[in-house]
Motif scaffolding. Sequence first.
Motif, mmCIF file in Angstrom:
data_model
loop_
_atom_site.group_PDB
_atom_site.id
_atom_site.type_symbol
_atom_site.label_atom_id
_atom_site.label_comp_id
_atom_site.label_asym_id
_atom_site.label_seq_id
_atom_site.Cartn_x
_atom_site.Cartn_y
_atom_site.Cartn_z
ATOM 1 N N ILE B 139 0.852 -1.189 0.000
ATOM 2 C CA ILE B 139 0.000 0.000 0.000
ATOM 3 C C ILE B 139 0.886 1.236 0.000
ATOM 4 C CG2 ILE B 139 -1.574 1.371 1.442
ATOM 5 C CD1 ILE B 139 -2.726 -1.268 2.437
ATOM 6 N N GLU B 141 0.424 5.548 0.209
ATOM 7 C CA GLU B 141 -0.350 6.783 0.245
ATOM 8 C C GLU B 141 0.637 7.909 -0.003
ATOM 9 O OE1 GLU B 141 -3.782 7.290 3.235
ATOM 10 O OE2 GLU B 141 -2.474 5.791 4.149
ATOM 11 N N ILE B 175 3.143 0.694 3.175
ATOM 12 C CA ILE B 175 3.110 -0.499 4.015
ATOM 13 C C ILE B 175 3.788 -1.597 3.205
ATOM 14 C CG2 ILE B 175 1.649 -2.239 5.104
ATOM 15 C CD1 ILE B 175 -0.340 -0.084 5.765
ATOM 16 N N LYS B 177 5.054 -5.701 3.191
ATOM 17 C CA LYS B 177 4.637 -6.965 3.813
ATOM 18 C C LYS B 177 5.463 -8.105 3.267
ATOM 19 C CE LYS B 177 -0.354 -6.464 4.458
ATOM 20 N NZ LYS B 177 -1.648 -6.605 3.831
ATOM 21 N N GLN B 182 4.744 -7.078 8.765
ATOM 22 C CA GLN B 182 4.214 -5.906 8.065
ATOM 23 C C GLN B 182 4.807 -4.660 8.713
ATOM 24 O OE1 GLN B 182 -0.011 -5.990 7.393
ATOM 25 N NE2 GLN B 182 -0.267 -3.817 7.808
ATOM 26 N N ARG B 183 5.383 -3.766 7.897
ATOM 27 C CA ARG B 183 6.039 -2.555 8.441
ATOM 28 C C ARG B 183 5.665 -1.346 7.605
ATOM 29 N NH1 ARG B 183 7.664 -3.318 13.570
ATOM 30 N NH2 ARG B 183 7.744 -5.573 13.670
ATOM 31 N N THR B 184 5.938 -0.165 8.152
ATOM 32 C CA THR B 184 5.657 1.044 7.384
ATOM 33 C C THR B 184 6.942 1.816 7.109
ATOM 34 O OG1 THR B 184 5.252 2.251 9.433
ATOM 35 C CG2 THR B 184 3.334 1.359 8.304
ATOM 36 N N ALA B 393 12.338 -3.362 16.951
ATOM 37 C CA ALA B 393 11.108 -2.585 17.158
ATOM 38 C C ALA B 393 10.541 -2.899 18.529
ATOM 39 C CB ALA B 393 10.080 -2.907 16.083
ATOM 40 N N LEU B 394 9.557 -2.095 18.926
ATOM 41 C CA LEU B 394 8.850 -2.315 20.186
ATOM 42 C C LEU B 394 9.752 -2.383 21.417
ATOM 43 C CD1 LEU B 394 5.893 -4.738 19.390
ATOM 44 C CD2 LEU B 394 5.846 -2.291 19.828
#
Lengths: 465, 437
Positions: B139, B141, B175, B177, B182-184, B393-394
Amino acid sequence: MLLEKSLIEEIIAKSLATGADFAEVYTEDRISSGIMLIGGHVEKANSAKTFGVGLRLAQGLFSVYGYTNSKNPDDLLKLASDLSKSFSADKKTVPVKLGKIEVGTHHKVKINPRDVKQETKVALMQRAYKAAKEYDEVIQQVSVNLSDWVQNVEIANSLGRYVTEERVRIRFYVSAIAGKDGMMQTGGEGPGTAQGYEYFDTECNVEETAIKAAKTAKTMLFADECPSGVMAVILNNEFGGVIFHEACGHSLEATSVSKNASVFCGKLGTVVASPIVNAIDDGTIENGWGSANFDDEGYPQQRRVLIENGVLKTYMVDLLNTRRMDHKPTGSSRRESYKFAPTSRMSNTFIDNGTSTFEEIIKATEYGLFAAKMGGGSVNPGNGDFNFSVSEGYMVRNGKIAEPVRGASLVGNGADILFKIDMIANNLERARGMCGSASGSIPADVGQPTLRVHSITVGGKKGAK
Amino acid sequence: MNLDLLFQKAKQKGIEDVQAFLSHKNELSIEVFNGDLDKYEISDSSSLIVRGIYQGKFGTFVTEVMDDSIIDLIIDNMIANAKIIDSPDEAIIYAGDKKYEIVEGLFEEALEKKDAAEKIAAVKELDGLLHKADPRVSIAETMYSETTRTVLLQNTKGLKLYNKVNSAYLGAQVIVKDEADQRTGFDLDITNDFADFNLSELADRIVKEGIDALGAKPIASNNYEIILRRDALAILLATFQNVFSADAVQKGLSLLKGKLSETIGSELVTIVDDPFLKKSSSSRSFDDEGCATKYKELIKNGVLTTYLHNLNTAKKDGLSTTGNGFSGSVSFINMKMISGNDTMEAMLASIKDGLLITNLQGSHAGANTVSGDFSLQASGFVIKDGKIGAPVALVTVAGNFISLLKDIVAVGDDSKTSFYGVTCPSVKVKSMPVSGL
C-alpha cells in the motif's frame, strides 16, 4: 440560519454540474473562549469567532474538498466551480431541492457559555488553584485552563440531508507541579462536558479535581523509577481506556480499514479478543464529551457494539468510505472544523463492565504494575504497534498495591493485547480526551473498568528486575 | 476589514494601543492512493488576531469574519478579556526596530504558478515509483501539500510589516509486507522549489525504511551504546524545544530554570536558533510582536547561554527580546544543532554492541518537559561489531534530556532539516537503558 437555503441549493447544483455524484456543504459558526490562570493570576484571556464553509464533492472513490471563510455567495459559488473542475463530464443540470432543516435537540444545555461572564469563570478557576496549591507544601506551581465553545453547524448534501445543531463543550484542566530538591513532577486532571456551566453545579467539583491533580504530582515526586520488563499490568478505569482507543479503536476506523491498512481487515465475525471483552463506541450518550445529534455528514450518531464477547461486530464507517467497503455507514463521520474533510472517527469509546471486582484483580496479581492514571499514547495503524505513558503508577506485589513508581511506558501491539486481557472489573468510568487524526482534533471519550493485561512490555529507567 | 476604523473605534472605547495581525492562507493538497487520485483539497482562509491594551492589560480577540460589522464585537470582547487579567505582566505594543534583516527565498512565485495538473502528475509518478521499487510494497499513500501564507502586522504605534512565504512538501507512507511481518516506511521532503524534489531518490528512501524494518523484534533489556539517527534526534529535540522558552522558565515549567551559564551538555553540543536558515519556511525577519529576529546560541559547547525571549519575558529578566514572540508566547524559529566531524560509519565502527535508533514515538505523552524525563517507543537496528545488524522494534528507551545532552560523545556531519522543523545531525550517546525482552 448560517447560509440561505437557496444559496446552499445553488452551491450543490453547481458542484454536480460536471459529473460529481455527491456534494456536501458544511457551514460552521463558532464562538470560543479560553482563559489561562497560572500561579493564581489570569495570564491570558482570549476569545474567538470562527466561521467557514467546507465543500466536498465526490465521484466514485475520488473526492475533492475546499473551504473558505467567506460568506459571500460569489466566493462560495466560485469555490464550487473551482472544485467541480476536477470532474469532466458534460455539463448537466441537476435539480437540487432541500426539505425543511432537521434540528438536533438530544443534548440539553441549561447555562450556555455565551451567557456566562468571564469573571464567573475566573472564580471557578481560582477555587481550583487554591485547592491544589494548599494541598501540600511541595506543590510549587498550579495552572488552570478553562475553555469553552459553542459551535453551530449546518450540514446539507445532494442526497437531501439537511440538518443543524448547536454543540456546546467545556473543558477544565488543572495541572499541578510538585517539586523538591531540584526534582519536579506533574499531575493533571481534565474534566469536560457537552453541557453548559450547570456542569460545575452538578457533576464537576473543582476542588476535588484540583486535589486529584496535586495528589498525583506529590505521589510521583516521591516515587521510585519504574522497573522495566514484561509483566502483568492492571489498567485502571476512566482514562485507562486510552489503551483500547489507541491500540484498537483507530484500527477499526474506516480510514485505515477501507484502505486495507489495518490489522483488523477481514476480521469481521472472527475472534479478535479474549471472550470477556465487550467494546462499544456510543455517540448518543446524553451530553457525552464525544456525543452529537448528527455526525459531520449529517446522519444520526449511533451506538456501535464493536466487539461482543471477543468477536468483532462492526467497523466505524462514514458514508463516503462505504464506497470502498462492503459495509453499512455507522454515523461515525467527524471533523474538527470546516477546515477538514470529515472521516470515520470514534466518539465515546469504552470497554464494557466485566464480572470481577477491583479488589479481586489486585489480589490475583503476584507481581506487576498498577497503572492508576494513564498519559497519552499513539499507534501505528499500519501494524498496530502502540505506546503510551503511565502518569501515576504503583507496583503490585503479592496481591497488594505497593510503592508508587514513575516514568513507566507501555509498549505493545493492538491486535495482540486484546487477547491478553484476562480480568475485567465492574467499575466502568469514562474520561475526556482530545483525539487527533486525519480530520483534525476532536473531543472523544475513552473508558473502561479496571482490567488486567497478563503480560505487556513496560519501559522504565530502573532496568530489568 | 478597515483596520484604521478598528483602531479609531478602539481608541474611542478607551483602548490605548491596538495591534492587528492579519494572516491569509491558500492551501493545496493532493493525495494518491494505490495509483488513483484520492484527495484534492483547496482552501482560502484568513484570520485576524487583535490585541489591545485596556487599563494596562492585554485583551485579545481572534476572528475569521472579516467585514466591518464585527468591529464592535471585537472591541467588546477585548475589553471583557482585558478586565479579568490580573497578572503583573506589562502589556507592550512595539513601535518597531530600526532594521529588519531581509530573508530571501521565502516566497517563490514559480511554485504557485506551476499548474496543478503537473503537481498531480508528480504525485502519481512518485506513487508509481514506490510500487515499482519492491514487490513487497502493498500500500502506498502519496501526498503533496502546498501553502502560501501572507502576514500583515500593523499597530497604532505606526509599525507596519509584511511577509509572504510559500512552502510545499511531497512524501509518502508505504506499508510493506512479507509472509511474516508488516512494516511502514514514511518520509517527505520540504521545499518551495519544485525542482528540488528528486522522486526516485525519495521513493527509494521511503521503501528502504519499510523493507529494512521487516522482521524487527525487541532486543534484550540492557544499557546500550546508542546512535540517535538525525531524524530520531530531531524528534527528541522538538519535544524538548519549549524548555528553552523564558516564559516556561519564569513560570517554573522548564527543567532549565536556574541553569543559565551552567553546563547542561557535552562540550560537543551547540544548539542555536537560526531565523535566517535557507530553505526553511519558518525563517523570518520579525516575530508576532513586530520585533526583529536574530541568530543566537542557546547552548554553546555545552553551556546554557540564554533562553528565548519575547518582549514581556525579556522585560522581567531585564534583557532585550530575542525576537521569539510567537502566538502570545515564546518559541524557536529554526532550532538547529551544529554538526560535528564524525561520519555515521565512524560512529558505527566505534560500537561493539549497541543500538541505532531511527525512530521515536510517543513524544507527546512519554516525555516530561518539566522533569526532562522521557520514556519513548523506539525502533532501529542492532549495532554489532561496528556494523548495522538486525532490525529492532517495540523497545523503549528511557532517559533525561539533560543527561542525554551530557552523554553525547560524538556528533555527526550529516545534518538535515526534519519535518519537525529541527535541523540536526546524528549523535552517539554513551549509554541509555533500553527496555525490550
